[in-house]
Design a protein around this motif. Structure first.
Motif, mmCIF file in Angstrom:
data_model
loop_
_atom_site.group_PDB
_atom_site.id
_atom_site.type_symbol
_atom_site.label_atom_id
_atom_site.label_comp_id
_atom_site.label_asym_id
_atom_site.label_seq_id
_atom_site.Cartn_x
_atom_site.Cartn_y
_atom_site.Cartn_z
ATOM 1 N N LEU A 134 -6.206 7.934 21.234
ATOM 2 C CA LEU A 134 -7.343 7.042 21.396
ATOM 3 C C LEU A 134 -8.215 7.473 22.579
ATOM 4 C CD1 LEU A 134 -8.860 4.497 20.545
ATOM 5 C CD2 LEU A 134 -7.275 3.153 21.942
ATOM 6 N N MET A 135 -7.581 7.855 23.675
ATOM 7 C CA MET A 135 -8.329 8.333 24.838
ATOM 8 C C MET A 135 -9.109 9.594 24.494
ATOM 9 S SD MET A 135 -7.939 6.227 27.316
ATOM 10 C CE MET A 135 -8.505 7.205 28.701
ATOM 11 N N ALA A 136 -8.491 10.467 23.684
ATOM 12 C CA ALA A 136 -9.183 11.697 23.275
ATOM 13 C C ALA A 136 -10.412 11.372 22.440
ATOM 14 C CB ALA A 136 -8.216 12.591 22.483
ATOM 15 N N VAL A 137 -10.264 10.374 21.531
ATOM 16 C CA VAL A 137 -11.403 9.964 20.703
ATOM 17 C C VAL A 137 -12.549 9.438 21.583
ATOM 18 C CG1 VAL A 137 -12.200 8.273 18.993
ATOM 19 C CG2 VAL A 137 -10.037 9.481 18.649
ATOM 20 N N LEU A 138 -12.216 8.580 22.549
ATOM 21 C CA LEU A 138 -13.244 8.024 23.430
ATOM 22 C C LEU A 138 -13.881 9.102 24.308
ATOM 23 C CD1 LEU A 138 -11.408 4.745 24.544
ATOM 24 C CD2 LEU A 138 -13.454 4.899 23.104
ATOM 25 N N TRP A 139 -13.056 9.996 24.837
ATOM 26 C CA TRP A 139 -13.556 11.044 25.737
ATOM 27 C C TRP A 139 -14.505 11.982 25.012
ATOM 28 C CZ3 TRP A 139 -13.647 12.135 30.804
ATOM 29 C CH2 TRP A 139 -13.941 13.447 31.205
ATOM 30 N N PHE A 140 -14.012 12.555 23.899
ATOM 31 C CA PHE A 140 -14.828 13.520 23.178
ATOM 32 C C PHE A 140 -15.927 12.831 22.366
ATOM 33 C CE2 PHE A 140 -10.866 15.873 23.890
ATOM 34 C CZ PHE A 140 -11.374 17.013 24.481
ATOM 35 N N GLY A 141 -15.708 11.558 22.005
ATOM 36 C CA GLY A 141 -16.737 10.817 21.274
ATOM 37 C C GLY A 141 -17.978 10.602 22.112
ATOM 38 N N SER A 142 -17.780 10.392 23.423
ATOM 39 C CA SER A 142 -18.933 10.199 24.309
ATOM 40 C C SER A 142 -19.807 11.450 24.343
ATOM 41 C CB SER A 142 -18.459 9.835 25.710
ATOM 42 O OG SER A 142 -17.704 10.898 26.284
ATOM 43 N N PHE A 143 -19.153 12.631 24.315
ATOM 44 C CA PHE A 143 -19.926 13.884 24.277
ATOM 45 C C PHE A 143 -20.658 14.033 22.954
ATOM 46 C CE2 PHE A 143 -16.604 15.070 27.427
ATOM 47 C CZ PHE A 143 -17.434 15.379 28.505
ATOM 48 N N GLU A 144 -20.001 13.633 21.854
ATOM 49 C CA GLU A 144 -20.626 13.740 20.533
ATOM 50 C C GLU A 144 -21.875 12.858 20.449
ATOM 51 O OE1 GLU A 144 -19.667 15.643 17.826
ATOM 52 O OE2 GLU A 144 -18.201 16.602 19.155
ATOM 53 N N ILE A 145 -21.789 11.655 21.016
ATOM 54 C CA ILE A 145 -22.948 10.746 21.003
ATOM 55 C C ILE A 145 -24.072 11.315 21.870
ATOM 56 C CG2 ILE A 145 -23.749 8.454 21.725
ATOM 57 C CD1 ILE A 145 -20.974 7.403 20.963
ATOM 58 N N ARG A 146 -23.706 11.855 23.042
ATOM 59 C CA ARG A 146 -24.699 12.407 23.967
ATOM 60 C C ARG A 146 -25.429 13.583 23.335
ATOM 61 N NH1 ARG A 146 -21.542 13.537 28.811
ATOM 62 N NH2 ARG A 146 -21.254 11.270 28.776
ATOM 63 N N ASN A 147 -24.655 14.372 22.519
ATOM 64 C CA ASN A 147 -25.257 15.542 21.874
ATOM 65 C C ASN A 147 -25.969 15.190 20.569
ATOM 66 O OD1 ASN A 147 -24.245 17.143 23.946
ATOM 67 N ND2 ASN A 147 -22.340 17.604 22.814
ATOM 68 N N GLY A 148 -25.850 13.925 20.137
ATOM 69 C CA GLY A 148 -26.510 13.512 18.900
ATOM 70 C C GLY A 148 -25.743 13.840 17.658
ATOM 71 N N ASP A 149 -24.476 14.259 17.813
ATOM 72 C CA ASP A 149 -23.658 14.598 16.635
ATOM 73 C C ASP A 149 -22.907 13.387 16.082
ATOM 74 O OD1 ASP A 149 -24.412 17.251 16.807
ATOM 75 O OD2 ASP A 149 -22.762 17.752 18.200
ATOM 76 N N ALA A 150 -22.977 12.251 16.748
ATOM 77 C CA ALA A 150 -22.301 11.038 16.278
ATOM 78 C C ALA A 150 -23.096 9.829 16.738
ATOM 79 C CB ALA A 150 -20.878 10.959 16.835
ATOM 80 N N GLN A 151 -22.971 8.736 15.997
ATOM 81 C CA GLN A 151 -23.636 7.500 16.352
ATOM 82 C C GLN A 151 -22.638 6.551 17.027
ATOM 83 O OE1 GLN A 151 -25.169 6.561 12.337
ATOM 84 N NE2 GLN A 151 -27.229 6.737 13.231
ATOM 85 N N VAL A 152 -23.195 5.588 17.760
ATOM 86 C CA VAL A 152 -22.337 4.627 18.465
ATOM 87 C C VAL A 152 -21.458 3.867 17.465
ATOM 88 C CG1 VAL A 152 -22.299 2.556 19.910
ATOM 89 C CG2 VAL A 152 -23.958 4.382 20.360
ATOM 90 N N GLY A 153 -22.047 3.469 16.353
ATOM 91 C CA GLY A 153 -21.297 2.722 15.332
ATOM 92 C C GLY A 153 -20.133 3.523 14.789
ATOM 93 N N GLU A 154 -20.330 4.852 14.630
ATOM 94 C CA GLU A 154 -19.251 5.701 14.122
ATOM 95 C C GLU A 154 -18.083 5.751 15.111
ATOM 96 O OE1 GLU A 154 -21.857 8.837 11.393
ATOM 97 O OE2 GLU A 154 -21.182 9.407 13.407
#
Length: 580
Positions: free
Chosen positions: A251-271
């Motif tokens: 879960l921590m890995a998802v949150l950590w790397f997810g923040s980078f994905e959102i910042r780079n525009g590769d993922a949305q907040v809802g996802e």
């Protein structure tokens, strides 16, 4: 477990409906994070209130669907589980009733009680929870992973990292748990055995002031159960912390790397919220795995123990064989070189016993304790099977008689009088459920118990306590004799069944039994009783050491003369004391 859970087949439709409803409930749970993601991305971030209201209403509707699915699922699951437990318990009890004595003696009584009670409950619980949690938890894990990949493949990969380790870990723990909880169930058997022995011997324990000793003995077996249970539960308690640790790292890995994905525009907040939501659901499901493994381990151990009973078919009695067209037995009985020994024992209990009793005759059987008297009687109705030799009833070997025909015409009064909880009338009619009230009363009169029953306030409706605890030894013996007479037997077997009767009552009993058209076999220690028999069989260490009338044995058998002389001396002493 296959044999045990085959008893769930009649409830396949309630089980199917319950599983469908569980899947519907699960589907709603898996869809909700997707709807949350849509509300966040298309509603909150886009500031579109209509989207929030629309999909929020859909979520509320689905929540109600899930709620009602869960309620109805519980109804069908409970119906199937309760029916399964009833059928399984019935099957176990019928199987025990069909056991031969040799098979029955393989299982401790306390162990059979545990199998019919707590073991059945374990299997019932696992079936019920299987339709509620047992299948739902792993499906929720798999479903959450699949849905996470649908939402965002990159983020979902972080959830998969620890999955192989977790599945191997859970498999190993499940296998170990089965072994541990099998030991726990065996310990429970021992506790039940000690409790059973203690309650049966409560009078003796009180008379000898052994309550503290029995408490100490119980403490030892209960402590062994406690230690093994704690050992098993400690191992199971390792599961949850390890599962939560691995899932929290993911879960921590998802949150950590997810923040980078959102910042780079590769993922949305809802996802990211949806994947985190799925991760939380997986964590919740994994937290149930510890309980599931404990429940499954105990149920598997219990199922294996029940299967030992259900599959013990090598030596069962056939009570359902069709009755032959033969008429009532005449009662002619003949033993030819009959020997018997218990399985695994080298020393024979009976050794080449031969005798003949004609219809209507009375045979008295005498001998010291352990000489094989009761064993001999048990061979006639085939409670035990002779190891060697042949036993004939009316010229036909007992093995060739349909078991129902043979036992229907035998009246057995065991050495220890056994009465059942219920009224005196119910205990008497247990001998023949079709007997009329006047037949029951006639049998009671012959057994010299009618007058005693008449003195009770409720007469024949008087309740008999467990094992006849509210009756005297003589009353219990006479009721047991009356119960046998109700059957109108061709062969009446009395295994030292008059030991608690006074001389006057016993003489009246024998006079009444003279009217019975039955062959009688009477185990007795009293020469006075044996004197009235047509023939006497004297046993010593399983061998016939005397066979004939009282007069013949007084001439031929030194052992019989010693018994007769010792009892004559006792009578002289007693009479002398009475006169003084």
């Amino acid at each position: 477990m296959k044999t045990v859970f085959s008893y769930a087949k009649p409830y396949k439709w309630p089980i199917f409906i319950a599983l469908c409803l569980m899947l519907l409930e699960l589907s709603v749970e898996l869809i909700q994070p997707l709807l949350i993601a849509k509300i966040i991305d298309d509603g909150i971030l886009a500031e579109d209130v209509s989207v929030i209201w629309t999909w929020g209403s859909v979520m509320m509707g689905l929540a109600f669907v899930a709620f009602f699915s869960g309620v109805i699922n519980s109804y069908f699951a409970a119906h199937a589980a309760q029916g399964f437990a009833f059928d399984l318990r019935q099957a176990l009890f019928r199987q025990v009733q069909a056991f031969s004595m040799a098979t029955f003696l393989r299982f401790p009584t306390a162990g059979l009680i545990t199998r019919l009670t707590s073991d059945v409950t374990m299997a019932q619980n696992i079936l019920f929870m299987g339709m509620r949690i047992l299948l739902r938890a792993p499906l929720l894990v798999v479903g959450s992973l699949v849905m996470a990949f649908i939402v965002n493949v990159k983020l979902a990969l972080y959830l998969v990292i620890g999955a192989p380790f977790l599945f191997v870990f859970l498999f190993i723990m499940a296998r170990k748990g089965v072994g541990y909880f099998a030991t726990v169930q065996h310990r429970l058997d021992r506790v039940n055995r000690v409790i059973q022995e203690n309650l049966q011997a409560v009078r003796l324990i009180k008379a000898y002031l052994r309550g503290m000793y029995e408490a100490s003995r119980f403490s030892k077996v209960a402590d062994m159960l406690r230690k093994d249970t704690v050992k098993a539960m400690r191992m199971m308690e390792l599961i949850l912390p390890i599962l939560l640790f691995v899932m929290n790292v993911s879960l921590m890995a998802v949150l950590w790397f997810g923040s980078f994905e959102i910042r780079n525009g590769d993922a949305q907040v809802g996802e990211l919220v949806a994947v985190v939501n799925y991760a939380m659901r997986m964590t919740g499901a994994f937290s149930m795995f510890a309980w599931i493994i404990v429940a499954f381990s105990r149920a598997k151990a219990s199922s294996e123990r029940m299967e030992e009973v259900l599959l013990a078919s090598e030596d069962l009695e056939n009570h359902n064989s069709e009755s032959s067209s033969l008429q009532r037995l005449e009662g002619d009985l003949r033993f030819e070189n009959v020997s018997f020994n218990y399985q695994g024992k080298a020393e024979p209990i009976l050794d080449k016993v031969s005798f003949h009793v004609s219809p209507g005759e009375k045979l008295a059987i005498m001998g010291a304790t352990g000489s094989g008297k009761s064993t001999l009687l048990n061979l006639i109705p085939r409670i035990f099977e002779a190891t060697e030799g042949k036993i004939f009833v009316d010229g036909l070997e007992v093995k060739e008689w349909p078991l129902k025909d043979l036992r229907d015409t035998i009246g057995l009064v065991p050495q220890q009088s056994i009465l059942f909880t219920g009224s005196i009338l119910e205990n008497l009619s247990w001998g023949d459920t079709d007997a009329a009230p006047d037949e029951l009363e006639e049998a009671a009169k012959k057994a010299q118990i009618h007058e005693s029953i008449d003195l009770f306030p409720q007469k024949y409706g008087t309740r008999v306590g467990q094992k006849g605890v509210n009756l005297s030894g003589g009353q219990k013996q006479r009721l047991s004799i009356a119960r046998a007479l109700v059957r109108k037997p061709s062969i009446l077997i009395l295994d030292d069944s008059t030991s608690a009767l006074d001389v006057k009552t016993e003489n009246a009993l024998w006079d009444a039994l003279e009217e019975e058209a039955a062959t009688m076999l009477v185990v007795t220690q009293k020469v006075q009783t044996a004197r009235g028999a047509d023939c006497i069989l004297l046993l010593d260490e399983g061998k016939v050491v005397g066979y004939g009338t009282h007069a013949e044995l007084m001439e031929q058998s030194e052992l019989y003369r010693k018994i007769a002389d010792s009892q004559t001396e006792e009578e002289v002493i007693i009479n002398g004391e009475n006169h003084s």
